[in-house]
Design an enzyme around this catalytic site. Structure first.
Site, short mmCIF file in Angstrom:
data_model
loop_
_atom_site.label_atom_id
_atom_site.label_comp_id
_atom_site.label_asym_id
_atom_site.label_seq_id
_atom_site.Cartn_x
_atom_site.Cartn_y
_atom_site.Cartn_z
N ASP A 98 139.46 5.52 153.24
CA ASP A 98 140.35 6.57 152.73
C ASP A 98 140.09 7.91 153.41
O ASP A 98 140.99 8.74 153.54
CB ASP A 98 140.20 6.71 151.22
CG ASP A 98 138.76 6.95 150.78
OD1 ASP A 98 137.84 6.49 151.50
OD2 ASP A 98 138.54 7.57 149.72
N SER A 142 83.84 -24.09 176.05
CA SER A 142 83.50 -24.32 177.45
C SER A 142 82.00 -24.14 177.64
O SER A 142 81.42 -23.15 177.17
CB SER A 142 84.27 -23.33 178.34
OG SER A 142 83.91 -23.51 179.69
N ASN A 183 134.39 0.34 154.79
CA ASN A 183 134.12 1.30 153.73
C ASN A 183 134.47 2.72 154.18
O ASN A 183 134.42 3.03 155.37
CB ASN A 183 132.64 1.21 153.33
CG ASN A 183 132.34 2.00 152.09
OD1 ASN A 183 133.24 2.25 151.27
ND2 ASN A 183 131.09 2.41 151.93
N SER A 227 90.19 -28.27 173.45
CA SER A 227 91.18 -28.47 172.36
C SER A 227 90.92 -27.48 171.24
O SER A 227 90.47 -27.87 170.15
CB SER A 227 91.16 -29.91 171.86
OG SER A 227 89.88 -30.40 171.62
N GLY A 247 78.81 -28.75 176.62
CA GLY A 247 78.19 -30.00 177.02
C GLY A 247 79.07 -31.21 176.78
O GLY A 247 78.57 -32.35 176.74
N LYS A 248 80.37 -31.00 176.67
CA LYS A 248 81.29 -32.11 176.38
C LYS A 248 81.33 -33.13 177.52
O LYS A 248 81.27 -34.34 177.29
CB LYS A 248 82.71 -31.57 176.11
CG LYS A 248 82.80 -30.62 174.93
CD LYS A 248 84.22 -30.16 174.70
CE LYS A 248 84.76 -29.36 175.86
NZ LYS A 248 84.02 -28.12 176.14
N GLY A 280 125.17 -5.73 155.06
CA GLY A 280 125.66 -4.52 155.73
C GLY A 280 125.70 -3.37 154.75
O GLY A 280 125.68 -3.54 153.52
#
Length: 619
Positions: free
Chosen positions: A159, A459, A156, A531, A462-463, A41
């Site tokens: 005073d 995408s 602070n 993935s 060919g997976k 602070g």
């Protein structure tokens, strides 16, 4: 000096010392425990001025005690963090202090979290003239969320603002009422001035209406819980044997007071031994308090290794592999449910992952906000699961066993700091069921080993076509197989998931779990998923086992995939109708070291040759 501009005391050459002396030069008896203080602070120059007033009280440096204190500070944090703060020391006539400061707003979350592991009390500097309850609430939320339970609210410029005790007490009541729901064990308000030093070391006659304590008097008299009051927990760093064959165990007394003659048990092995000697850098001692690094000589040889915990026999301690915790995210990479990290809790290490992000916490209001991911500086309540149980406690009881860090498992960087709120009941009610038929039994029946062939690529790469060809070849040779395809899985098991980064991570986590179960059934499982993230493919490899995991990178260039575009996805993505398309506006991270790189002219025989399905199969 510019009129109206405050001039703060300049930094001093040697702003700390290690002992006090009485007027006749004899050493004053002070509390041997190191009191840990964090100040935040206000502005940086105000913090420096406050520290300079504390440091300039009459003191004398004794070299050997400074060396002892420096050794002690090395044991404050039991694991490394990203905090780069330096610590300064000073003594009053009552206590030894270590002080850390946080001034820049950007440091609040990162450095305060790291320093919370050592803080007994926080001094929060606020401008009395501002009377800003929201700002005070923000400061206090930060302190509470990092586990600090004792706060001194230092007003602070008091005073120049307050004219009588009633004015001061009215604003103090407002602040205390605002933070009451946070549940601090103590909140003390002090009127002071860092410019003039009033009410810092001693009470000043410039504020005659103030009837409270000075800051230093408050610090000296504040009663906080000591780690030495907690049950004995000794964290093992390493061990060997002495010339008599007895176990020498080096480590840290994390909590409690450890004495010669104590009968200890080793966790998790359960082996036991009695402490016959405690060695410190200053010689042998009869007892040692929390925070000291020592070597224990036991009365016999025991099985103990790094990461074990020693505690008195017949002492109960909780273990769990699932928690709810407050997480402070400290890394630029986002945090997601399902992504695996390395957890370090005290001297224990294990893999961990977030199972649920319950909500974010607004640092300024303590309000709960919904979210599916964690970003830099986020604070959230999350559920976590671990790969194996660890010894723990809640942060309310002990920071050492209630606090942890999460690290990136590959880069070894800290990504988050956490504080355990409670364990999850499901960890006590869900147990691994022992089955009579094992994976090896199923593999013998199938006459081949179970494996997972993990196909990854863009995408249109060919997976699915490759997965179909592989299964046909394996089926024709008498292998039991199954294909898990991205589109098919999303029509059932993962129907509830979208295509955000968080959803993609969860999609792969579920697929990896299913693939592991099917491999346990003795099948050759072929997965065909984009993935896109390395972290999730590494997670799948670790979950399934590297010896069972064949990663195939279907390396088809993006331009070829776009020309094929069998589902019309790239066309929609390019036109802005399909957000989060991998390769377009969502990244694909190619494997670093795949088992096989499959290109357009590659042969599936290269994959089949690596499976070794017949190895170690006997009737």
């Amino acid at each position: 000096m510019t009129p109206g501009k405050k001039k703060y005391p300049s930094p001093i050459e040697k702003p700390f010392c290690e002992t006090d002396t009485t007027t006749n030069g004899e050493l004053q008896q002070i509390d041997p425990r190191i009191f840990r203080l964090i100040i935040f602070g206000g502005m940086e120059k105000e913090q420096e001025a406050l520290l300079n007033h504390l440091f300039q009280s009459p003191q004398q440096v004794i070299d050997n005690q400074q060396a002892a204190l420096e050794r002690a500070t090395k044991n404050i944090v039991f694991f490394d963090t990203t905090s780069n703060l330096s610590y300064r020391h000073f003594n009053s006539t009552q206590r030894k202090y270590i002080v850390a400061t946080v001034s820049k707003p950007g440091q609040y979350l990162d450095n305060m979290v790291c320093d919370a592991f050592i803080a007994d009390v926080a001094v929060v500097l606020v401008d009395a003239s501002a009377q800003d309850t929201d700002q005070v609430m923000a400061y206090m939320c930060r302190a509470w969320l990092v586990g600090i339970r004792h706060v001194i609210l230092a007003m602070n410029n008091a005073d120049a603002v307050f004219r009588n005790q009633q004015n001061f007490e009215d604003i103090c009541t407002t602040y205390k009422h605002a933070v009451e729901p946070l549940g601090f064990k103590s909140v003390t308000t002090i009127a002071l001035s860092v410019l003039t030093g009033d009410n810092i070391i001693s009470l000043s006659d410039k504020m005659p209406w103030y009837t409270g304590q000075s800051l230093l008097s408050c610090l000296d008299n504040l009663q906080v819980e000591s780690s030495s009051d907690y049950k004995v927990m000794f964290l093992v760093q390493n061990s060997d044997r002495n010339e008599h064959g007895l176990s020498k165990v080096r480590g840290v007394v994390a909590t409690g007071e450890l004495c010669v003659g104590e009968q200890l048990q080793v966790l998790p092995s359960g082996d036991t031994g009695r402490v016959v000697q405690i060695d410190t850098p200053d010689g042998n001692v009869d007892s040692v308090n929390a925070g000291e690094t020592v070597t224990l000589i036991l009365d016999r040889t025991v099985a103990v290794t790094m990461g074990d915990v020693l505690m008195p026999i017949n002492t109960s301690f909780e273990m769990s592999d699932q928690f709810q915790a407050t997480l402070f995210w400290m890394h630029k990479d986002i945090g997601l449910s399902g992504r695996r990290y390395l957890m370090k809790l005290a001297n224990q290490k294990t893999n961990a992952w977030i199972t649920n992000i319950k909500h974010l916490i607004d640092i300024n209001t303590n309000a709960q906000l919904p979210s599916r991911q964690l970003e830099l500086h986020d604070i959230a309540v999350c559920n976590l699961a671990l790969s194996h149980p660890v010894y723990f406690d809640t942060v309310q009881n002990t920071l050492i066993f209630g606090s942890f860090i999460l690290m990136d498992r590959f880069e070894q960087t800290t990504v988050a700091v956490g504080f355990i709120r409670h364990y999850l009941r499901r960890s006590r009610t869900v147990h691994q069921q022992a089955l009579s038929i094992t994976r090896q039994d199923r593999e013998r029946l199938n006459r081949h080993r179970g494996k997972v062939i993990w196909l990854t690529g863009l995408s249109g790469a060919g997976k699915s076509t490759l997965a179909n060809r592989l299964e046909k070849q394996l089926y024709a040779s008498g292998r039991r197989t199954y294909v898990l395809d991205g589109d098919n899985i999303r029509q059932g098991l993962n129907r509830d998931l979208g295509f955000t980064e968080a959803a993609r991570v969860e999609n792969i986590r579920r697929v990896a779990e299913v693939a592991r179960l099917m491999m346990d059934a003795g099948l050759v499982v072929i997965t065909a998923f984009i993935s896109p993230f390395r972290a999730e493919r590494r997670m799948a490899r670790e979950l399934i086992g590297a010896e069972n995991f064949v990663e195939v990178f279907v390396d088809t260039p993006l331009e070829v995939c776009e020309k094929r575009d069998p589902k019309g996805l790239y066309q929609k993505a390019r036109s802005g109708r399909l957000p989060n398309m991998t390769g377009i506006d969502s990244p694909y991270e190619p494997p670093d070291n795949p088992t096989v790189v499959f290109k357009q002219n590659s042969s599936i025989q290269e994959i089949l040759a690596l499976l070794k399905l017949d190895a170690n199969i006997s009737d």
